[in-house]
Design a protein around this motif. Sequence first.
Motif, PDB file in Angstrom:
ATOM      1  N   LEU A  44      43.753  33.502  37.553  1.00 39.63           N
ATOM      2  CA  LEU A  44      45.076  33.630  36.929  1.00 39.63           C
ATOM      3  C   LEU A  44      44.918  33.130  35.500  1.00 39.63           C
ATOM      4  N   VAL A  45      45.032  34.056  34.555  1.00 38.43           N
ATOM      5  CA  VAL A  45      44.871  33.697  33.143  1.00 38.43           C
ATOM      6  C   VAL A  45      46.256  33.670  32.509  1.00 38.43           C
ATOM      7  N   VAL A  46      46.691  32.482  32.144  1.00 39.95           N
ATOM      8  CA  VAL A  46      48.062  32.330  31.616  1.00 39.95           C
ATOM      9  C   VAL A  46      48.017  31.625  30.268  1.00 39.95           C
ATOM     10  N   SER A  47      48.366  32.358  29.228  1.00 40.65           N
ATOM     11  CA  SER A  47      48.325  31.756  27.887  1.00 40.65           C
ATOM     12  C   SER A  47      49.587  32.151  27.128  1.00 40.65           C
ATOM     13  N   GLY A  48      49.563  31.900  25.798  1.00 38.20           N
ATOM     14  CA  GLY A  48      50.726  32.229  24.991  1.00 38.20           C
ATOM     15  C   GLY A  48      50.896  33.733  24.833  1.00 38.20           C
ATOM     16  N   GLY A  49      49.804  34.482  24.918  1.00 34.92           N
ATOM     17  CA  GLY A  49      49.869  35.924  24.689  1.00 34.92           C
ATOM     18  C   GLY A  49      49.560  36.756  25.919  1.00 34.92           C
ATOM     19  N   HIS A  50      49.039  36.143  26.993  1.00 33.42           N
ATOM     20  CA  HIS A  50      48.594  36.913  28.157  1.00 33.42           C
ATOM     21  C   HIS A  50      48.978  36.274  29.482  1.00 33.42           C
ATOM     22  N   THR A  51      49.256  37.136  30.453  1.00 32.23           N
ATOM     23  CA  THR A  51      49.396  36.686  31.838  1.00 32.23           C
ATOM     24  C   THR A  51      48.722  37.760  32.668  1.00 32.23           C
ATOM     25  N   GLN A  52      47.582  37.422  33.248  1.00 33.09           N
ATOM     26  CA  GLN A  52      46.817  38.430  33.971  1.00 33.09           C
ATOM     27  C   GLN A  52      46.251  37.847  35.255  1.00 33.09           C
ATOM     28  N   LEU A  53      46.169  38.698  36.286  1.00 32.35           N
ATOM     29  CA  LEU A  53      45.411  38.339  37.481  1.00 32.35           C
ATOM     30  C   LEU A  53      44.145  39.173  37.436  1.00 32.35           C
ATOM     31  N   VAL A  54      43.009  38.498  37.516  1.00 35.67           N
ATOM     32  CA  VAL A  54      41.737  39.172  37.295  1.00 35.67           C
ATOM     33  C   VAL A  54      40.828  38.961  38.503  1.00 35.67           C
ATOM     34  N   LEU A  55      40.256  40.065  38.990  1.00 35.17           N
ATOM     35  CA  LEU A  55      39.257  39.976  40.055  1.00 35.17           C
ATOM     36  C   LEU A  55      37.908  39.795  39.381  1.00 35.17           C
ATOM     37  N   VAL A  56      37.224  38.706  39.722  1.00 32.57           N
ATOM     38  CA  VAL A  56      35.940  38.402  39.079  1.00 32.57           C
ATOM     39  C   VAL A  56      34.825  38.552  40.105  1.00 32.57           C
ATOM     40  N   THR A  57      33.842  39.371  39.777  1.00 32.62           N
ATOM     41  CA  THR A  57      32.708  39.574  40.697  1.00 32.62           C
ATOM     42  C   THR A  57      31.410  39.396  39.906  1.00 32.62           C
ATOM     43  N   PRO A  58      30.291  39.127  40.615  1.00 32.94           N
ATOM     44  CA  PRO A  58      29.048  38.950  39.851  1.00 32.94           C
ATOM     45  C   PRO A  58      28.652  40.255  39.193  1.00 32.94           C
ATOM     46  N   GLN A  59      28.054  40.152  38.034  1.00 35.87           N
ATOM     47  CA  GLN A  59      27.625  41.354  37.327  1.00 35.87           C
ATOM     48  C   GLN A  59      26.422  41.936  38.072  1.00 35.87           C
ATOM     49  N   LYS A  60      26.435  43.235  38.277  1.00 41.88           N
ATOM     50  CA  LYS A  60      25.384  43.823  39.130  1.00 41.88           C
ATOM     51  C   LYS A  60      24.043  43.934  38.427  1.00 41.88           C
ATOM     52  N   SER A  61      24.067  44.187  37.138  1.00 40.79           N
ATOM     53  CA  SER A  61      22.786  44.404  36.485  1.00 40.79           C
ATOM     54  C   SER A  61      22.745  43.650  35.160  1.00 40.79           C
ATOM     55  N   PRO A  62      21.644  43.060  34.800  1.00 42.24           N
ATOM     56  CA  PRO A  62      20.431  42.931  35.615  1.00 42.24           C
ATOM     57  C   PRO A  62      20.638  41.886  36.715  1.00 42.24           C
ATOM     58  N   ALA A  63      19.850  42.037  37.807  1.00 45.32           N
ATOM     59  CA  ALA A  63      20.080  41.238  39.009  1.00 45.32           C
ATOM     60  C   ALA A  63      20.043  39.732  38.748  1.00 45.32           C
ATOM     61  N   ALA A  64      19.165  39.320  37.864  1.00 43.48           N
ATOM     62  CA  ALA A  64      18.998  37.883  37.655  1.00 43.48           C
ATOM     63  C   ALA A  64      20.120  37.256  36.825  1.00 43.48           C
ATOM     64  N   ASN A  65      20.915  38.102  36.251  1.00 40.41           N
ATOM     65  CA  ASN A  65      21.964  37.599  35.359  1.00 40.41           C
ATOM     66  C   ASN A  65      23.105  36.974  36.157  1.00 40.41           C
ATOM     67  N   ARG A  66      23.573  35.825  35.722  1.00 45.67           N
ATOM     68  CA  ARG A  66      24.673  35.189  36.446  1.00 45.67           C
ATOM     69  C   ARG A  66      26.007  35.367  35.741  1.00 45.67           C
TER      70      ARG A  66
END
Length: 370
Positions: A145-167
């Motif tokens: 839940l990102v809540v600031s002066g200019g934004h209110t968003q619900l964001v689904l966060v998942t690991p980045q698929k590529s490259p595999a080793a990247n976090r």
Amino acid sequence: MIILGIETSCDDTGVAIVEVSGKRPIFKILSNVVSSQIKVHQKYGGVVPNLAAREHLKNIEPCLQEALKTINYKPEQIDLIAVTIGPGLIPSLLIGVHFAKSLAYRFNKPIVGVNHLEGHIIAALAAINPKSQILNPKLFPAIALVVSGGHTQLVLVTPQKSPAANRGASYKIIGETRDDAAGECFDKTAKLLGLGYPGGPAIAVEAAKNNKQRTMNSINLPRPMIDQKNYDFSFSGLKTAVLYTIKNNEQRTANSKFVREVCAEAQQAIIDVLINKTLRAAKEYKAKTIVLAGGVAANKELRKQLAMNIEQRTMNSKFLIPDLKLCTDNAAMIAMTGYFKTCLPTGRYKSSKPNTSWKNIKANANLRLV
Ligand code: KG4
Ligand code: ZN
């Protein structure tokens, strides 16, 4: 690895120096300078973009000098520059972006552009002290839940698929405000009540006084879109309801009890909607982590009530919130995000020839999370 972060998306000039070490990785914030412009914008009851840019221009070099001086560093010791490129006010963004590009050119350093909202999310997800979490796969999927002066968003966060080793992480906005942001609703309510700018902290103080007294609150405000089966928000109607509550009670506006009651009810209306939608999203997406981020995440009542609700509903989600000083705008979050965008956990750049030249960095006021 030493990263210089630069943040000028709105009215805070931020310069930070962050050290990254180990494979996990571990972040150490060496310096985190924020120059606030509250005094400049206070009399207008909100941020005036051109004044903000003028202040950034005046303050950015001294902020850099202070960030370097407190730890006795020289610009040559920096390995990477990370700068906010959006979203935000374009006059403000341009100052930080051009300053960062000039440094990259002058000292021949790689530079990476960072999304300000990603910075807020990473501030919660990344390791910032020995007790906090590293950005590891066990945290995902996460609902932020990102809540600031200019934004209110619900964001689904998942690991980045590529490259595999990247976090690093990938982002999908599953809901957002259709009009005003939650922070703006706090700010406008405070303005209508003559409580000054920024409104969020002032409303929180008055609401806390009211809640301490535990008396009946005579004010009733709507909880917009709370029962709608989507993840969008709307706060403009709530703002109007506050306006009419004040207009209809003109004889009471000098009464501090009335002011406290409006603050407590407006804050609670915002909190109820935010919590309801966040928990529903967390359930639907089977979130392993719930993240609360952005300036409004500094609201103690929101932090407390969201934590309580997660516990009471025995959800198996971890709850992550940044330290208070990493909730509102700062450059340490930008430096940490710059790391995930550019480097592998080994500290080496993701690509042998990173596309990080100053020539490719551009400000974008409407930048979206992806
Ligand atoms: O993220 P941020 O520092 O700047 C933007 O990116 O907009 O958020 C600023 C917003 C303002 O609307 C401010 O009133 C709100 O965060 N805020 C708060 C609190 N502290 C800051 N809102 C509610 N309670 C607070 N304690
Ligand atoms: Zn922000």
